[in-house]
Scaffold this active site. Structure first.
Site, PDB file in Angstrom:
ATOM      1  N   LYS A   1      26.235  41.406  10.531  1.00 19.64           N
ATOM      2  CA  LYS A   1      25.373  41.227   9.320  1.00 19.64           C
ATOM      3  C   LYS A   1      25.731  42.952   8.496  1.00 19.64           C
ATOM      4  CE  LYS A   1      25.002  38.042   8.272  1.00 19.64           C
ATOM      5  NZ  LYS A   1      25.199  36.901   8.947  1.00 19.64           N
TER       6      LYS A   1
ATOM      7  N   CYS B   1      38.215  30.915  -3.193  1.00 12.08           N
ATOM      8  CA  CYS B   1      38.405  30.500  -4.446  1.00 12.08           C
ATOM      9  C   CYS B   1      37.290  29.373  -4.840  1.00 12.08           C
ATOM     10  CB  CYS B   1      39.753  29.818  -4.926  1.00 12.08           C
ATOM     11  SG  CYS B   1      40.974  31.045  -4.394  1.00 12.08           S
TER      12      CYS B   1
ATOM     13  N   HIS C   1      29.549  49.719  30.867  1.00  8.58           N
ATOM     14  CA  HIS C   1      30.913  49.658  31.277  1.00  8.58           C
ATOM     15  C   HIS C   1      31.780  50.104  30.096  1.00  8.58           C
ATOM     16  CE1 HIS C   1      29.629  47.585  34.812  1.00  8.58           C
ATOM     17  NE2 HIS C   1      28.791  47.047  34.096  1.00  8.58           N
TER      18      HIS C   1
ATOM     19  N   TRP D   1      40.104  34.386  -4.564  1.00  3.44           N
ATOM     20  CA  TRP D   1      40.356  35.179  -3.227  1.00  3.44           C
ATOM     21  C   TRP D   1      41.681  35.082  -2.778  1.00  3.44           C
ATOM     22  CZ3 TRP D   1      41.115  34.396   1.955  1.00  3.44           C
ATOM     23  CH2 TRP D   1      40.634  35.405   2.779  1.00  3.44           C
TER      24      TRP D   1
ATOM     25  N   ASN E   1      42.296  25.741  -4.932  1.00  2.87           N
ATOM     26  CA  ASN E   1      41.789  26.302  -3.982  1.00  2.87           C
ATOM     27  C   ASN E   1      42.367  25.703  -2.698  1.00  2.87           C
ATOM     28  OD1 ASN E   1      39.980  27.429  -1.928  1.00  2.87           O
ATOM     29  ND2 ASN E   1      38.247  25.611  -2.196  1.00  2.87           N
ATOM     30  N   GLY E   2      43.130  26.526  -1.826  1.00  2.89           N
ATOM     31  CA  GLY E   2      43.727  26.094  -0.771  1.00  2.89           C
ATOM     32  C   GLY E   2      44.955  26.850  -0.601  1.00  2.89           C
TER      33      GLY E   2
ATOM     34  N   ARG F   1      32.641  32.648  -3.732  1.00  2.52           N
ATOM     35  CA  ARG F   1      33.557  31.899  -3.107  1.00  2.52           C
ATOM     36  C   ARG F   1      34.886  33.065  -3.168  1.00  2.52           C
ATOM     37  NH1 ARG F   1      33.127  26.644  -1.712  1.00  2.52           N
ATOM     38  NH2 ARG F   1      35.153  26.491  -1.603  1.00  2.52           N
TER      39      ARG F   1
ATOM     40  N   LYS G   1      32.549  33.158   0.896  1.00  2.00           N
ATOM     41  CA  LYS G   1      31.325  32.312   1.478  1.00  2.00           C
ATOM     42  C   LYS G   1      32.088  31.247   2.249  1.00  2.00           C
ATOM     43  CE  LYS G   1      27.001  30.953   2.086  1.00  2.00           C
ATOM     44  NZ  LYS G   1      26.458  31.757   3.208  1.00  2.00           N
TER      45      LYS G   1
ATOM     46  N   GLU H   1      25.093  39.089  15.981  1.00  4.14           N
ATOM     47  CA  GLU H   1      24.747  38.605  14.700  1.00  4.14           C
ATOM     48  C   GLU H   1      24.051  39.843  13.844  1.00  4.14           C
ATOM     49  OE1 GLU H   1      25.538  36.387  12.898  1.00  4.14           O
ATOM     50  OE2 GLU H   1      23.954  36.323  11.109  1.00  4.14           O
TER      51      GLU H   1
ATOM     52  N   GLU I   1      29.203  43.051   7.622  1.00  4.00           N
ATOM     53  CA  GLU I   1      29.871  42.344   6.492  1.00  4.00           C
ATOM     54  C   GLU I   1      29.345  42.910   5.209  1.00  4.00           C
ATOM     55  OE1 GLU I   1      27.887  38.648   7.749  1.00  4.00           O
ATOM     56  OE2 GLU I   1      29.653  37.861   6.830  1.00  4.00           O
TER      57      GLU I   1
HETATM   58  C1  F6R Z   1      28.600  35.596   8.116  1.00  2.00           C
HETATM   59  C2  F6R Z   1      29.095  34.471   7.440  1.00  2.00           C
HETATM   60  C3  F6R Z   1      30.458  33.663   8.266  1.00  2.00           C
HETATM   61  C4  F6R Z   1      30.053  32.207   8.550  1.00  2.00           C
HETATM   62  C5  F6R Z   1      31.394  31.534   8.820  1.00  2.00           C
HETATM   63  C6  F6R Z   1      31.174  29.917   8.985  1.00  2.00           C
HETATM   64  O1  F6R Z   1      27.359  35.949   7.453  1.00  2.00           O
HETATM   65  O2  F6R Z   1      28.722  33.712   6.823  1.00  2.00           O
HETATM   66  O3  F6R Z   1      30.485  34.224   9.317  1.00  2.00           O
HETATM   67  O4  F6R Z   1      29.179  31.930   9.227  1.00  2.00           O
HETATM   68  O5  F6R Z   1      32.614  31.913   7.819  1.00  2.00           O
HETATM   69  O6  F6R Z   1      30.921  29.437   8.000  1.00  2.00           O
HETATM   70  P1  F6R Z   1      30.305  27.856   8.121  1.00  2.00           P
HETATM   71  O7  F6R Z   1      29.087  28.027   8.641  1.00  2.00           O
HETATM   72  O8  F6R Z   1      30.188  27.599   6.652  1.00  2.00           O
HETATM   73  O9  F6R Z   1      31.037  27.133   8.813  1.00  2.00           O
END
Ligand code: F6R
Length: 610
Positions: A486, A2, A505, A74, A100-101, A27, A605, A482, A489
């Protein structure tokens, strides 16, 4: 999760509120709402969907006034419905709240308020806040009512609150969810992050946990939950407003991928002096301590956790310090073994990830020295930890992290050099080679980006596939994780990352002629030959191999369907170069599938809830 924004001004605020909210949409984007005060009455518009979709239906810009709050959601408590969209109001429609929270004791508070006659219309935890303040207003002034209500709340909150009967004021409060105050000329702002209001002001006050702010157009008053007034510093932020715009790119994610040469160059800037690594004064850790560390524990989430895994490889291989990497969410609920010779590192792009903050707080209970690696100046983890190294990626808006990741790797590499020098695990010549290696990375990254057309070809061919496997070894195993993350996501294609040899395995059973297998295979003295063997195993089962190989490698193209080349570099640094084609592949596939790359479904995010 949010985003919240609020403005109080001497002028019309509708565009500012709308733009602020649009910058915060990364967000949360399942519903959106705004509230203005007109003639001591609220004008509220809200709806389900992204800001633009709801705006088309309700025209937010028709709302007019000098004071307002906005929210993009969110969802956590209560489904995605118009009723559950914020702002939320009390029974008399005199108090309007964006939040937010998570209010952890909302259910007990709600039952009590219902017993006292309050009528609820939503399933959210947020609505409780409006009713609780209303309840306290019976016997108190507005400021006291807010304070009393917040004293009863358990959990996390960043709040914007309006009172129809105090039309010149905007209230804000925070506990464990991010909230900043922007100080403008004849107007003041609240927001979940700095970039969302950067076009209007770069003067920022960071609200701390359990602080309340009362903003009028020309004043900001801050006090804590006991009513004690606080004198707060105003910070001047040097990010430009343009940095938070798309600058002609179709999506933020693409822009941010392309910004990586600049982001790494900035992250290195002035930190390498001859063959020394020098961090700024916020690093704050003494050489004597760094010489005697016996262990490093790193916590992070998601992509930052992958950076930590690469960091482990660097720190153990070159600085010879045993390093453990943990998910912050797991670490926070353990009773970890930490002593005075442990260095605890938290890595976070946002500095506001709830689990990472909680893990850091847990570590501090043991009295260990803590260091954060973070991209957002003044964010929560940077204020809690003893020392900070900032990545200088600039604002990262795309939900999928890209430039924050590679700058985290650059910082971990610099930290490794610093420690290796102090502990004499590398000699001067080896350090010089390492420094020359990282200095070349910005230019080398540019040449990787120049291969984008090859990656686009792969995306064209395989965007309709339903599964994929990513393989890597050593320092590039986390890069396989990673790359898979990506793709999942942003394109919603199932993808798994494995250490290449582990494939035998079990996962090898999945390989057939429909399975793209991305193999990270830079030339190195460690496992290159073994990875060639792994490629053969995939090929023998008909898998479609997309390999990442070092320039001029003639073995790999013979065995792979596609080869993306990266420049020759040191083994540890190959991770920074190898991840970029994987970011581009994920981006192009998602774009071909027509998805909203910057706002992937179900994601946010900054995960400010547990
Ligand atoms: C993936 C992504 C998330 C963040 C994770 C941690 O693309 O963005 O997996 O890496 O939510 O976020 P931070 O780095 O802000 O603590």
């Amino acid at each position: 999760m949010c985003g919240i924004v609020g403005v109080v001004s001497s002028k019309e605020i509708n565009e500012k509120l709308f733009n602020g909210l649009s910058n915060l949409e990364y967000r949360g984007y399942d519903s959106v709402g705004m509230c203005f005060i007109n003639n001591k009455n609220f004008k509220i518009k809200k709806g389900v969907g992204k800001l633009e979709e709801v705006h088309k239906k309700v025209n937010f810009l028709r709302l007019q006034g000098n004071v307002g709050i906005g929210h993009c959601r969110w969802s956590t408590h209560g489904g995605v419905t118009k009723k559950n969209a914020h702002p939320h109001v009390d029974c008399k429609n005199k108090i309007s709240v964006v939040h937010n929270g998570i209010i952890e004791n909302y259910s007990e508070l709600k039952d009590e308020l219902i017993r006292q006659g309050h009528k609820f219309y939503s399933q959210t935890d947020t609505e409780v806040i409006a009713h609780l303040i209303e309840d306290n207003l019976k016997d108190s002034r507005i400021e006291d009512a807010v304070k009393l209500a917040l004293n009863k709340i358990e959990g996390s909150y960043a709040l914007g609150i309006l009172f129809a009967d105090a039309p010149e004021k905007l209230f804000a409060a925070r506990n464990e969810s991010p909230l900043i105050i922007g100080v403008g000329g004849n107007e003041n702002f609240i927001a979940s992050d700095v970039p969302s209001i950067l076009s209007y002001t770069n003067k920022i006050i960071y609200l701390e946990d359990k602080e309340i702010a009362v903003l009028t157009k020309d004043k900001v008053k801050i006090f804590d939950l006991n009513g004690v007034n606080k004198n707060k510093k105003i910070h001047a932020i040097n990010w430009s407003a343009e940095a938070a715009q798309k600058s002609g790119y179709k999506h933020f994610m693409l822009k941010e991928i392309y910004e990586q040469p600049r982001a790494i160059a900035d992250t290195l800037n002035e930190r390498i002096r001859n063959s020394d690594v020098v961090f700024e004064k916020e690093f704050n850790l003494k050489n004597d301590f760094l010489r005697k560390i016996s262990r490093i524990v790193v916590v992070a989430c998601g992509t930052s956790w992958h950076a930590a895994l690469v960091g482990k490889f660097m720190l153990e291989e070159l600085a010879k310090i045993p390093t453990e990497v943990e998910y912050a969410s797991e670490f926070r609920y353990r009773h970890p073994l930490l002593d005075n010779n442990t260095l605890f590192i938290a890595i976070s792009q946002s500095g506001e990830t709830a689990d990472t903050i909680a893990a850091l707080k847990e570590a501090k209970k043991y009295g260990v020295k803590t260091l954060s690696i973070c991209n957002v100046m003044g964010s929560s983890i940077t204020r809690i930890s003893d020392g900070v190294i900032y990545t200088r990626a600039g604002p990262e808006i795309g939900v999928a992290s890209t430039k924050a990741f590679t700058t985290q790797l650059a910082v971990l590499y610099l930290l490794t050099i610093l420690l290796a020098k102090l502990r004499k695990t590398l000699n001067e010549k080896q350090v010089k080679v390492m420094i020359e290696g990282i200095r070349k990375i910005p230019l080398q990254l540019q040449s990787v980006l120049d291969e984008d057309y090859e990656i686009l070809k792969c995306a064209d061919l395989y965007y309709h596939k339903l599964n994929s496997i990513y393989l890597g070894r050593g320092v590039n195993f986390p890069i396989a994780l990673e790359g898979a993350l990506k793709l999942k996501e942003v394109s919603y294609i199932h993808a798994e990352g494995y250490p290449a040899a582990e494939m035998k395995h079990g996962p090898i059973a999945l390989i057939d002629k429909n399975m793209p297998v991305v193999v990270i295979a830079p030339h190195d003295i460690y496992t290159y030959k073994k990875v060639l063997g792994n490629i053969e195993e995939v090929k023998a089962r008909g898998g479609i191999i997309i390999a990442i190989a070092t320039d001029n490698d003639d073995n790999i193209p013979k065995k792979s369907k596609h080869t993306i080349f990266i420049p020759k570099t040191l083994y540890t640094l190959s991770s920074i170069l190898a991840v970029v084609p994987l970011q581009l592949l994920a981006y192009h596939i998602a774009d071909k599938l027509g998805y909203d790359v910057d706002k992937p479904r179900n994601l946010s995010k900054t995960v400010t809830v547990e």
